[in-house]
Scaffold this active site. Structure first.
Site, PDB file in Angstrom:
ATOM      1  N   TYR A  64      22.676 -63.905 -42.150  1.00 47.77           N
ATOM      2  CA  TYR A  64      23.059 -63.318 -43.464  1.00 47.77           C
ATOM      3  C   TYR A  64      23.114 -64.097 -44.455  1.00 47.77           C
ATOM      4  O   TYR A  64      22.338 -65.035 -44.804  1.00 47.77           O
ATOM      5  CB  TYR A  64      24.120 -62.102 -43.420  1.00 47.77           C
ATOM      6  CG  TYR A  64      24.366 -61.184 -44.465  1.00 47.77           C
ATOM      7  CD1 TYR A  64      23.419 -60.564 -44.789  1.00 47.77           C
ATOM      8  CD2 TYR A  64      25.563 -61.188 -44.985  1.00 47.77           C
ATOM      9  CE1 TYR A  64      23.462 -59.492 -45.786  1.00 47.77           C
ATOM     10  CE2 TYR A  64      25.752 -60.175 -46.105  1.00 47.77           C
ATOM     11  CZ  TYR A  64      24.775 -59.255 -46.546  1.00 47.77           C
ATOM     12  OH  TYR A  64      24.788 -58.217 -47.423  1.00 47.77           O
ATOM     13  N   LYS A 119      11.297 -38.784 -29.956  1.00 43.59           N
ATOM     14  CA  LYS A 119      10.081 -39.722 -30.248  1.00 43.59           C
ATOM     15  C   LYS A 119      10.440 -41.075 -30.316  1.00 43.59           C
ATOM     16  O   LYS A 119       9.801 -41.955 -29.724  1.00 43.59           O
ATOM     17  CB  LYS A 119       9.481 -39.012 -31.667  1.00 43.59           C
ATOM     18  CG  LYS A 119       7.945 -39.089 -31.479  1.00 43.59           C
ATOM     19  CD  LYS A 119       7.401 -37.704 -30.885  1.00 43.59           C
ATOM     20  CE  LYS A 119       5.819 -37.967 -30.826  1.00 43.59           C
ATOM     21  NZ  LYS A 119       5.386 -36.653 -30.456  1.00 43.59           N
TER      22      LYS A 119
END
Length: 482
Positions: A64, A119
């Protein structure tokens, strides 16, 4: 006797007095009831987990701030770097407005999340890449679904992904969205309901015709249903060599033909009108005319039973091929089609032989375009995928009951990757310097790692074991209602 956790002995729990139709109804009810219980238990079925480490305090300055700013400025200098410096290159978007979810129609914007998560789950497990399910509200000021809103959203979110999979969008928006995004989107776009279904259907037909010893350019074909899936099937069949004039398509109003002014004058059905001009050279109008001496039936229409009549199958040619793929109930049950004289029968269900399911296609095809960073997905790339699926099954020996590979076959998706990357390179669409052989190896390794990760998460307890009581209660409820 206990129902196994893999449900492989489910048939043993169905009363022997049940007819075939009642057995299928009971199983469908069971899967639906278990789905509700299992989804509620897990709170959905996908999660985001770190793939980099170590997760130590000092390293947070790398993952980060302040370290990550170098990634931002590098991508600012060259947007293409985002594919290597972030997960974008291995990530697809599963995009829907939930206006036509499976056979359930408009389920409201969040109603498609279960399907889209499924999916994404299959893309990770079967294809070895990440996918994010996103359901959007496409309604315009008039309350109707807007193709423009879907297109605008796809353009806005494209910088986060390497490919887009469109799903469960109603007609005619599904056509408009795909056509526009294929022309204007910066990443490849795929409509799995149409292209994926057509791809696997073609693969199944390639092998069925081998067993029947028939040539695609010499057969008569009936396409029952003229929606997104069968319209694309017709297009792909003609690219494979079928004569358009020998294809007869049915929609709810009858056959497609050059006299269908209702389609000619309706801009929403431009694809169907184009097929009116290319198919049905003899102007066939009735089912009896169409089925007489037909070699192939591909039905993607309204669920049965009874949508396709056995007497129509009896009119077909010797060694006829019947794919009845409506879900959850096929237009005619495979056993019924075979009894009426069909040589080979397939459906969309996994509890019959020859399941024609687009899950055999999209994990491999999308993995391929991500690996080679293809600019687009062409029809020839889709047909390369179909040929690879067919060859995977053929390599193991074809039978009338086995014309397609199993979706858990470790070769089916890497072979598609190799074939699709080869075609993308041939067409100058690949932006990544990777050979088909390298793509095959990468795909195989990534898929193996994804499956191992899933197993490790289950063994470690991160993925909790579904209580047996939930499974048994779903079965009891299903049997009570059947």
């Amino acid at each position: 006797m206990k129902l196994k956790s893999d449900l492989s002995n489910l048939e043993e729990f169905l009363p022997k007095t049940y007819s075939l139709e009642k057995r299928l109804k009971a199983k469908t009810l069971f899967f639906k009831k278990l789905a509700l219980k299992a989804h509620q238990f897990y709170g959905g079925k996908i999660a985001v987990i770190p793939k980099a480490g170590p997760m130590l305090p000092a390293w947070l300055s790398v993952w980060y701030t302040p370290g990550v700013s170098s990634v931002s400025t590098a991508v600012r200098a060259d947007n293409a770097a985002s594919f290597a410096l972030s997960g974008r290159g291995g990530r697809a978007l599963v995009l829907s407005d939930s206006t036509r979810v499976l056979g359930d129609g408009d389920c409201t914007p969040p109603g498609g999340l279960g399907v889209m998560e499924g999916k994404a789950m299959l893309m990770k497990y079967l294809g070895g890449f990440d996918a994010f399910p996103v359901c959007i509200n496409s309604r315009g000021a008039d309350g109707k679904p807007s193709a423009e809103k879907i297109i605008d959203f796809a353009h806005m979110v494209a910088p986060t992904f390497g490919a887009i999979n469109l799903e469960d969008i109603s007609q005619p928006n599904c056509y408009r969205v795909l056509d526009e995004l294929q022309k204007t989107c910066s990443i490849p776009v795929w409509h799995d309901d149409a292209q994926g279904t057509a791809c696997v259907t073609c693969a199944a037909l390639i092998n069925a015709l081998k067993l029947a010893r028939k040539k695609i350019n010499k057969i008569k074909i009936v396409l029952y249903g003229a929606g997104a899936a069968n319209s694309t099937v017709a297009k792909y069949l003609m690219l494979l060599g079928a004569n358009g004039g020998d294809i007869v398509m049915f929609d709810s109003a009858g056959t497609l033909n050059k006299n269908r002014t209702d389609l000619k004058n309706n801009p929403d059905f431009y694809r169907q009108w184009n097929l009116c001009l290319k198919t049905n050279k003899n102007g066939v109008k009735t089912q009896e005319e169409a089925f007489k001496n037909a070699d192939v039936l591909i039905a993607l229409s309204k669920p049965g039973p009874g949508t396709i009549k056995p007497e129509w199958i009896k009119l077909m040619a010797k060694k006829a091929i019947v794919f009845a793929c409506a879900n959850p109930v096929p237009e005619i049950y495979p056993d019924e089609a075979l009894a009426a004289g069909a040589f080979i029968a397939g459906s969309g269900r996994g509890d019959f032989h020859n399941q024609v399911n687009n899950s055999l296609c999209f994990p491999g095809l999308l993995k391929a375009v991500l690996l080679c960073r293809a600019k687009a997905i062409t029809d020839t790339m889709a047909l390369a995928s179909a040929e690879a699926i067919a060859s995977c099954a053929a390599a193991k020996g074809l039978k009338k009951e086995k014309i397609l590979p199993d979706m858990y076959d470790p070769e089916v998706y890497p072979l598609q990757v190799k074939a699709v990357v080869k075609q993308a390179l041939k067409e100058g669409l690949a932006q990544e310097n990777i050979t088909p052989e390298e793509a095959y190896k990468r795909a195989k390794a990534d898929i193996k790692a994804s499956r191992r990760l899933s197993g490790d998460l289950y063994k470690s307890g991160y993925i909790k074991k579904l209580p047996a009581s939930l499974i048994s209660s779903a079965l009891k409820e299903a049997l009570k209602e059947a």
